[in-house]
Design a protein around this motif. Structure first.
Motif, PDB file in Angstrom:
ATOM      1  N   PRO A  92      -4.228  -2.811   6.358  1.00 26.93           N
ATOM      2  CA  PRO A  92      -3.569  -4.227   5.564  1.00 26.93           C
ATOM      3  C   PRO A  92      -5.250  -4.255   4.225  1.00 26.93           C
ATOM      4  O   PRO A  92      -4.503  -5.037   3.397  1.00 26.93           O
ATOM      5  CB  PRO A  92      -3.365  -5.452   6.618  1.00 26.93           C
ATOM      6  CG  PRO A  92      -3.028  -4.718   7.387  1.00 26.93           C
ATOM      7  CD  PRO A  92      -3.731  -3.417   7.828  1.00 26.93           C
ATOM      8  N   GLY A  93      -6.703  -4.699   4.539  1.00 24.42           N
ATOM      9  CA  GLY A  93      -7.656  -3.952   4.126  1.00 24.42           C
ATOM     10  C   GLY A  93      -8.112  -3.154   3.357  1.00 24.42           C
ATOM     11  O   GLY A  93      -8.667  -3.195   2.481  1.00 24.42           O
ATOM     12  N   LEU A  94      -6.514  -1.526   3.388  1.00 23.23           N
ATOM     13  CA  LEU A  94      -6.809  -0.565   2.412  1.00 23.23           C
ATOM     14  C   LEU A  94      -7.035  -1.502   0.884  1.00 23.23           C
ATOM     15  O   LEU A  94      -6.262  -1.799   0.162  1.00 23.23           O
ATOM     16  CB  LEU A  94      -5.754  -0.159   2.586  1.00 23.23           C
ATOM     17  CG  LEU A  94      -6.184   2.233   1.884  1.00 23.23           C
ATOM     18  CD1 LEU A  94      -7.125   2.503   2.349  1.00 23.23           C
ATOM     19  CD2 LEU A  94      -4.774   2.224   2.096  1.00 23.23           C
ATOM     20  N   THR A  95      -8.462  -0.905  -0.162  1.00 28.67           N
ATOM     21  CA  THR A  95      -8.345  -1.743  -1.210  1.00 28.67           C
ATOM     22  C   THR A  95      -7.754  -0.666  -1.978  1.00 28.67           C
ATOM     23  O   THR A  95      -7.247   0.415  -2.094  1.00 28.67           O
ATOM     24  CB  THR A  95     -10.156  -1.663  -1.441  1.00 28.67           C
ATOM     25  OG1 THR A  95     -10.281  -0.301  -1.409  1.00 28.67           O
ATOM     26  CG2 THR A  95     -10.519  -2.635  -0.227  1.00 28.67           C
ATOM     27  N   TYR A  96      -7.298  -0.868  -3.575  1.00 31.66           N
ATOM     28  CA  TYR A  96      -7.154  -0.163  -4.893  1.00 31.66           C
ATOM     29  C   TYR A  96      -8.522   1.321  -4.908  1.00 31.66           C
ATOM     30  O   TYR A  96      -7.749   2.382  -4.767  1.00 31.66           O
ATOM     31  CB  TYR A  96      -6.834  -0.812  -5.922  1.00 31.66           C
ATOM     32  CG  TYR A  96      -5.521  -1.895  -5.854  1.00 31.66           C
ATOM     33  CD1 TYR A  96      -4.843  -1.894  -4.969  1.00 31.66           C
ATOM     34  CD2 TYR A  96      -5.073  -2.279  -7.370  1.00 31.66           C
ATOM     35  CE1 TYR A  96      -3.418  -2.448  -5.070  1.00 31.66           C
ATOM     36  CE2 TYR A  96      -4.119  -3.127  -6.993  1.00 31.66           C
ATOM     37  CZ  TYR A  96      -3.201  -3.091  -6.114  1.00 31.66           C
ATOM     38  OH  TYR A  96      -2.388  -3.930  -6.011  1.00 31.66           O
ATOM     39  N   CYS A 108       1.365  -1.446   0.364  1.00 31.15           N
ATOM     40  CA  CYS A 108       0.047   0.056  -0.174  1.00 31.15           C
ATOM     41  C   CYS A 108       1.376   1.465   0.261  1.00 31.15           C
ATOM     42  O   CYS A 108       0.687   2.471  -1.006  1.00 31.15           O
ATOM     43  CB  CYS A 108      -0.930  -0.165   1.478  1.00 31.15           C
ATOM     44  SG  CYS A 108      -2.168  -1.370   1.270  1.00 31.15           S
ATOM     45  N   ALA A 109       2.360   1.111   0.987  1.00 29.33           N
ATOM     46  CA  ALA A 109       2.317   2.553   0.542  1.00 29.33           C
ATOM     47  C   ALA A 109       3.483   2.687  -0.501  1.00 29.33           C
ATOM     48  O   ALA A 109       3.492   3.819  -1.456  1.00 29.33           O
ATOM     49  CB  ALA A 109       3.664   2.535   2.147  1.00 29.33           C
ATOM     50  N   ALA A 110       3.843   1.770  -0.850  1.00 26.17           N
ATOM     51  CA  ALA A 110       4.575   1.291  -2.399  1.00 26.17           C
ATOM     52  C   ALA A 110       2.920   2.645  -3.627  1.00 26.17           C
ATOM     53  O   ALA A 110       4.352   2.866  -4.355  1.00 26.17           O
ATOM     54  CB  ALA A 110       5.115   0.112  -2.752  1.00 26.17           C
TER      55      ALA A 110
END
Length: 415
Positions: A376-380, A283-285
Motif C-alpha cells: 500500500p505504501g508504494l509511491t508513484y 498501484c496495480a492499475a
C-alpha cells in the motif's frame, strides 16, 4: 544513479504508523492476562465474519491449520482424494495430506493462474466414475473417492467460483476455498446476481494472516470462515484438543488456537484493510498503464470482469525471468517468485507419480512469473523506477520507451 532500495514488500512503515494502537493491544493482554482465547479473539472472529459476509469465523494458529481443520470439519476422511491446483504454495497440499487425504491436481487457467473450471470438468467426467448405488465419485486410476475441491484465490484474485460450484454440486463435492492471499477480494456471481466476498462461497474458507498478507498479524495466525454452524463447531473443537468444554474431549484434536494478542492486532489492522486494498488496486492499475507499453514482451496480470482482485501480489510473465530479476536487483529493486516449481514436480510429492508435462500451463507459468514490488505504501516515484527498469530490460534502453514523470493523476481502479 538512484541508490535508495525499493523493497519487494514494506512491513516496517504500516507497523510504525500503527505502533500506538498495536502497543495498546499488548498492554491490554498483559493487564488482563488474556493470552489464550477470550474477548480479543471473540471480537476479531465476530468482526472478520461480518467483513467476509459469513455467519461464523473461527480463529486458528495459521493458514495451514485453517485449511486442514476446514477440510476435516467439512467431512474429508482418510484415503479420500481432494482436488486442487499445482500452482500454489505447498501449504495447500500439505493441509490435504495432513487431513488424511491425497491431493490430486487440475491445471490452472493461462490468464488468471487460478483453477481452470474446464480442466476440473474434464477430470471429473473423464478420470472419474460415479458409483451407481451410492452416487459417490471415484477416481478410476486411484480407486479412491473424490470428496472435495480446494480452489485457490491466487495472488488476491478470486477463482471462477460459479463454474466450480456448479461442478461440485453436480458431483457431490465439498468446496473449501483457499483464501489465504485474498482478504477482501470479490467475485460477481451470475448464479446470485451479486458481488460476493471471497470466503463466503464454499462450504468453508481458509485465511492466513502471515505477516506479509494483505491482512497480516505480527506472527502466525489464521481463520476459517463458514456459513455452516456445524462446521464451525467442529473446528472450534479441533483447534483446542477436541474439547467441547474444558477437559471434556469429544475427539482427538490439535493445539491450533489463535493467540489473543495476534487477534487483537488483526482487529486493529482490519479497520484499515479496505483502504489498503484500494491502494493496492490503484498501484496495480498504474502498473498496467506504465508497463502496457511493452505488452508484446511482457504479460501483465489479467482481471476478468467478474473479479475484483486485491493484488496480494503483482505478477508478470517474461521469458527471461532470471535475467530480469537480476537486472532489477542490481538497480536496487526487490522482487519475488511465487512459485518456481509447481507442486506436482516437487520432491515432496514425487511419490504421487507425476511427471513433466502433466500440467503444462502451471509448468510454463512457473518458469516465467516474477512478482514486482506491491504494497500500500508504494509511491508513484518508486513505481516509475520499477517500470522504467522493466521497460529498459524488455524493450532495450535504446528503444525510446520511457516512463513519463508527469504521470501523477489518480487512475481508475478497475483494470
Amino acid at each position: 544513479m538512484e541508490t535508495d532500495r525499493i523493497p519487494f514488500l514494506d512491513l516496517v512503515t504500516p507497523h510504525t504508523e500503527l505502533k500506538g494502537e498495536l502497543a495498546a493491544v499488548f498492554e491490554h493482554a498483559v493487564e488482563t492476562a488474556g493470552f489464550i482465547g477470550g474477548p480479543m479473539v471473540e471480537d476479531f472472529e465476530r468482526t472478520f465474519a461480518s467483513y467476509c459476509d459469513t455467519q461464523h469465523c473461527v480463529g486458528v494458529g495459521s493458514g495451514t491449520d485453517a485449511l486442514r481443520f476446514a477440510l476435516m470439519a467439512a467431512g474429508v476422511e482418510h484415503g479420500d482424494v481432494v482436488l486442487t491446483v499445482p500452482n500454489t504454495f505447498i501449504a495447500t497440499a500439505e493441509a490435504i495430506t495432513q487431513a488424511g487425504a491425497r491431493p490430486d491436481f487440475v491445471d490452472v487457467h493461462e490468464r488468471t493462474y487460478n483453477m481452470d473450471p474446464e480442466q476440473l470438468r474434464k477430470y471429473l467426467q473423464v478420470e472419474c466414475s460415479v458409483d451407481g448405488t451410492t452416487g459417490r465419485v471415484f477416481n478410476k486410476r486411484l480407486g479412491r473417492p473424490v470428496t472435495a475441491v480446494v480452489p485457490v484465490h491466487l495472488y488476491g484474485q478470486a477463482a471462477d467460483m460459479d463454474l466450480i460450484l456448479d461442478l461440485a454440486e453436480r458431483f457431490g463435492l465439498r468446496v473449501v476455498e483457499d483464501a489465504c492471499q485474498a482478504h477482501g477480494a470479490q467475485y460477481f456471481s451470475k448464479r446470485q446476481s451479486s458481488w460476493l466476498k471471497v470466503g463466503s462461497m464454499g462450504h468453508a474458507a481458509a485465511f492466513s494472516f502471515y505477516p506479509g498478507k494483505n491482512l497480516g498479524a505480527c506472527g502466525e495466525a489464521g481463520a476459517v470462515t463458514t456459513k455452516d454452524g456445524e462446521i464451525a463447531r467442529k473446528i472450534r473443537m479441533l483447534r483446542d484438543h477436541g474439547q467441547a468444554k474444558k477437559y471434556y474431549h469429544d475427539m482427538e484434536g490439535y493445539n491450533g488456537r489463535l493467540d489473543a494478542i495476534q487477534a487483537g492486532i488483526l482487529h486493529v489492522k482490519l479497520r484499515h484493510l479496505t483502504a489498503w486494498n484500494e491502494r493496492r488496486r490503484e498501484c496495480a492499475a498504474r502498473y498496467q498503464e506504465l508497463l502496457g507499453k511493452a505488452m508484446g514482451e511482457i504479460k501483465l496480470p489479467f482481471e476478468p470482469s467478474w473479479s475484483e482482485a486485491v493484488f496480494h501480489l503483482y505478477v508478470v510473465q517474461v521469458k527471461n525471468r532470471e535475467q530480469l530479476q537480476k537486472h532489477l536487483g542490481e538497480a536496487g529493486i526487490g522482487t519475488g517468485i511465487h512459485y518456481p516449481i509447481p507442486l506436482h514436480l516437487q520432491k515432496a510429492y514425487r511419490h504421487l507419480g507425476y511427471t513433466v508435462g502433466d500440467f503444462p500451463v502451471s509448468e510454463r507459468v512457473a518458469s516465467q512469473i516474477l512478482s514486482l514490488p506491491m504494497f500500500p505504501g508504494l509511491t508513484y516515484s518508486e513505481q516509475d523506477r520499477v517500470a522504467q527498469q522493466v521497460l529498459d530490460f524488455v524493450c532495450g534502453e535504446n528503444e525510446g520507451v520511457k516512463v513519463l514523470p508527469v504521470e501523477r493523476r489518480r487512475l481508475a481502479v478497475k483494470l
